[in-house]
Write an enzyme that holds these catalytic residues in place. Sequence first.
Site, PDB file in Angstrom:
ATOM      1  N   SER A 152       0.821  -1.215   0.000  1.00 42.52           N
ATOM      2  CA  SER A 152       0.000   0.000   0.000  1.00 42.52           C
ATOM      3  C   SER A 152       0.858   1.270   0.000  1.00 42.52           C
ATOM      4  O   SER A 152       1.799   1.395   0.770  1.00 42.52           O
ATOM      5  CB  SER A 152      -0.918   0.032   1.222  1.00 42.52           C
ATOM      6  OG  SER A 152      -1.562   1.295   1.270  1.00 42.52           O
ATOM      7  N   LYS A 162     -13.029  -5.623   2.208  1.00 42.89           N
ATOM      8  CA  LYS A 162     -14.018  -4.583   1.888  1.00 42.89           C
ATOM      9  C   LYS A 162     -15.463  -5.034   2.097  1.00 42.89           C
ATOM     10  O   LYS A 162     -16.312  -4.232   2.453  1.00 42.89           O
ATOM     11  CB  LYS A 162     -13.817  -4.081   0.451  1.00 42.89           C
ATOM     12  CG  LYS A 162     -12.509  -3.302   0.300  1.00 42.89           C
ATOM     13  CD  LYS A 162     -12.303  -2.781  -1.099  1.00 42.89           C
ATOM     14  CE  LYS A 162     -10.917  -2.177  -1.227  1.00 42.89           C
ATOM     15  NZ  LYS A 162     -10.693  -1.414  -2.423  1.00 42.89           N
ATOM     16  N   ASN A 185     -14.737   0.944   1.727  1.00 41.17           N
ATOM     17  CA  ASN A 185     -13.265   1.072   1.665  1.00 41.17           C
ATOM     18  C   ASN A 185     -12.759   2.180   2.578  1.00 41.17           C
ATOM     19  O   ASN A 185     -11.558   2.432   2.622  1.00 41.17           O
ATOM     20  CB  ASN A 185     -12.788   1.302   0.224  1.00 41.17           C
ATOM     21  CG  ASN A 185     -12.875   2.747  -0.181  1.00 41.17           C
ATOM     22  OD1 ASN A 185     -13.833   3.439   0.182  1.00 41.17           O
ATOM     23  ND2 ASN A 185     -11.885   3.234  -0.915  1.00 41.17           N
ATOM     24  N   ASP A 244     -14.167   4.183  -3.712  1.00 40.72           N
ATOM     25  CA  ASP A 244     -13.607   3.494  -4.889  1.00 40.72           C
ATOM     26  C   ASP A 244     -14.450   3.737  -6.131  1.00 40.72           C
ATOM     27  O   ASP A 244     -13.918   3.889  -7.245  1.00 40.72           O
ATOM     28  CB  ASP A 244     -13.599   1.974  -4.660  1.00 40.72           C
ATOM     29  CG  ASP A 244     -12.419   1.518  -3.817  1.00 40.72           C
ATOM     30  OD1 ASP A 244     -11.424   2.241  -3.746  1.00 40.72           O
ATOM     31  OD2 ASP A 244     -12.515   0.416  -3.227  1.00 40.72           O
ATOM     32  N   ALA A 275     -14.862  -9.990  -8.796  1.00 41.71           N
ATOM     33  CA  ALA A 275     -16.159  -9.617  -8.203  1.00 41.71           C
ATOM     34  C   ALA A 275     -16.006  -9.408  -6.698  1.00 41.71           C
ATOM     35  O   ALA A 275     -16.922  -9.642  -5.930  1.00 41.71           O
ATOM     36  CB  ALA A 275     -17.195 -10.702  -8.502  1.00 41.71           C
ATOM     37  N   TYR A 319      -2.323  -1.067  -8.774  1.00 45.62           N
ATOM     38  CA  TYR A 319      -1.462   0.106  -8.965  1.00 45.62           C
ATOM     39  C   TYR A 319      -0.013  -0.128  -8.584  1.00 45.62           C
ATOM     40  O   TYR A 319       0.810   0.798  -8.652  1.00 45.62           O
ATOM     41  CB  TYR A 319      -2.047   1.333  -8.239  1.00 45.62           C
ATOM     42  CG  TYR A 319      -1.977   1.264  -6.726  1.00 45.62           C
ATOM     43  CD1 TYR A 319      -3.037   0.772  -5.984  1.00 45.62           C
ATOM     44  CD2 TYR A 319      -0.857   1.714  -6.043  1.00 45.62           C
ATOM     45  CE1 TYR A 319      -2.984   0.716  -4.608  1.00 45.62           C
ATOM     46  CE2 TYR A 319      -0.788   1.669  -4.664  1.00 45.62           C
ATOM     47  CZ  TYR A 319      -1.861   1.170  -3.948  1.00 45.62           C
ATOM     48  OH  TYR A 319      -1.788   1.121  -2.589  1.00 45.62           O
ATOM     49  N   GLY A 330      -4.269   2.181 -12.451  1.00 46.61           N
ATOM     50  CA  GLY A 330      -4.887   2.130 -11.133  1.00 46.61           C
ATOM     51  C   GLY A 330      -4.428   3.277 -10.246  1.00 46.61           C
ATOM     52  O   GLY A 330      -5.066   3.594  -9.238  1.00 46.61           O
TER      53      GLY A 330
HETATM   54  O1  DQA Z   1      -8.187  -0.318  -2.977  1.00 42.69           O
HETATM   55  C1  DQA Z   1      -7.703   0.565  -2.299  1.00 42.69           C
HETATM   56  C2  DQA Z   1      -6.261   0.687  -2.121  1.00 42.69           C
HETATM   57  C3  DQA Z   1      -5.889   0.542  -0.657  1.00 42.69           C
HETATM   58  O2  DQA Z   1      -6.188  -0.745  -0.216  1.00 42.69           O
HETATM   59  C4  DQA Z   1      -4.356   0.717  -0.537  1.00 42.69           C
HETATM   60  O3  DQA Z   1      -3.675  -0.114  -1.106  1.00 42.69           O
HETATM   61  O4  DQA Z   1      -3.883   1.663   0.084  1.00 42.69           O
HETATM   62  C5  DQA Z   1      -6.672   1.542   0.142  1.00 42.69           C
HETATM   63  C6  DQA Z   1      -8.167   1.363  -0.055  1.00 42.69           C
HETATM   64  O5  DQA Z   1      -8.867   2.370   0.627  1.00 42.69           O
HETATM   65  C7  DQA Z   1      -8.514   1.482  -1.512  1.00 42.69           C
HETATM   66  O6  DQA Z   1      -9.884   1.251  -1.696  1.00 42.69           O
END
Ligand code: DQA
Length: 497
Positions: A228, A277, A298, A315, A354, A443, A464
């Site tokens: 993250s 989530k 999220n 999201d 999903a 991402y 992403g």
């Molecule tokens: O999907 C993501 C990315 C995340 O999980 C992160 O990697 O920081 C943080 C979450 O809030 C967001 O919805």
Amino acid sequence: MAAKNGVAVCAPLECESLEEMVASMEKAKEEGADIVEVCMASMAVPCHSQVLDQIIQPRTLPAIVSFRMKSSRNSGKGGCYNTCLKVLKRALELHVEFIEMDYEVACEVNMAEYLNNRSNTRIIVSNYVNAGKPSVDKLAHLIACMQATGADVIKLDVPLIAVAVGSKGLISQLLAPKFGGFLVYGTLGGKPVPGLPSLLSLRQVYRLEHVNMDTKVFGVISNPVAHSKGPILHNPTFRHMGYNGIYVPLLVDDIEEFFETYSGPDFAGFSVGIPHKLAAVKCCDEVHPLAKSIGAVNTIIRRPIDGKLIGYNTDCEACISAIEDALRERQVGRNGGCHGTSPISGRTFVLIGAGGAGRAIAFGAKYKGARIVIFNRNYERAKALANEVSGEALPYETLEKFRPEKGAILANSSAVGMEPNSDQSPVSKEALRAYDLVFDAVYTPKITRLLKEAAEVGVTAVSGIEMFVRQALGQFRLFIGGSAPEDFMRKLVMEQF
Ligand SMILES: O=C1C[C@@](O)(C(=O)O)C[C@@H](O)[C@@H]1O
């Protein structure tokens, strides 16, 4: 030595040779340590107490000299014990700032001898508890026994509490200044240790010198969590806004248990990542209507007035607006753009996955008037989501052969292609030619294999990162109850990725 909140950053140095120990001390200084722990038990040298002179006399940082019996290379308990005593006594003679003694050793030696024969040296007595989750009573008893040795400082290593070890223990270091901790351990660059932050992240990202008892705690609840980029985005933004907050990675197995444990008002807000989530919805006292209809949360905020947990979904808007902007940008280039309806409207929207992110994307695309086709490894789950968005579920194995009608969008919400598996892609390059735009919710890396191959066959690729920054902007607003500095956050993301 310590920052203004009283906490010092310590680099534990476990080295085999004298040369390595001296070089590591210099490196620790460069990377911002306030103090080093010279772990003498790690050294493979013939005479530890002599080598100690050559480490301590020329030292450029204050030091803790420790000799942990369990990590000693010396064979034979007796030999090891004698070496330990020699090392600690020599450290006292060298007027080192601290010596660290195992609790078992402190019980056996005549502590008065150590306490009376020192100049300014402070004595740390440490203990390692490795019996599951010890009860509060047991810990309290242990602390009382450790204090009774006459130690100046006591150190307790417990999986999960105090200096908690392992990946889940990371917050015990990052939040130490908030809870009156004395030392924070940080590792040298290039030597990652699970549960310990790097010295550089402490200095550049978390900036523990700003953390105090009033600091509000935020974090990302996820498993895995190390990927993250939330900490490198939210922490500098808190400082930029003059807000007293810290944002930490929270490696969580069971989200319900997490909220039972971390129920205090200072645990103020959370991002929720994979795979929590959906389960996060049940943890909230109230859920925003959008998140409720999606069935995935999220973002969770602890409402200050009553401590209730309120769930949101940032999201959905993040992903859909990123795709819409990319389509509009293209249309501006081609035909001057269209106004009013969403550029997603009327298109076939092919969704892979999903789970929590997939649900947010599916509901967003449906709301914008797309026709949704879902592929998911678990077909039943794909079918359930397809029913909710009046779409269609197809078997995962047919994804490769699937050829949508013209103008289709492909969105990957599964974790396929995420580091460390960045050589993977859910769809072959050849199959990508059938789409107009490809989006990847992954991402890390910024450009996944899926996106790279889409661009190679001339298809618009949306990273992403765009969704990440947009969902984080929404979260930040909820965290501080105000606006988010978009330019600042975008710049940070561009610099860091
Ligand atoms: O999907 C993501 C990315 C995340 O999980 C992160 O990697 O920081 C943080 C979450 O809030 C967001 O919805």
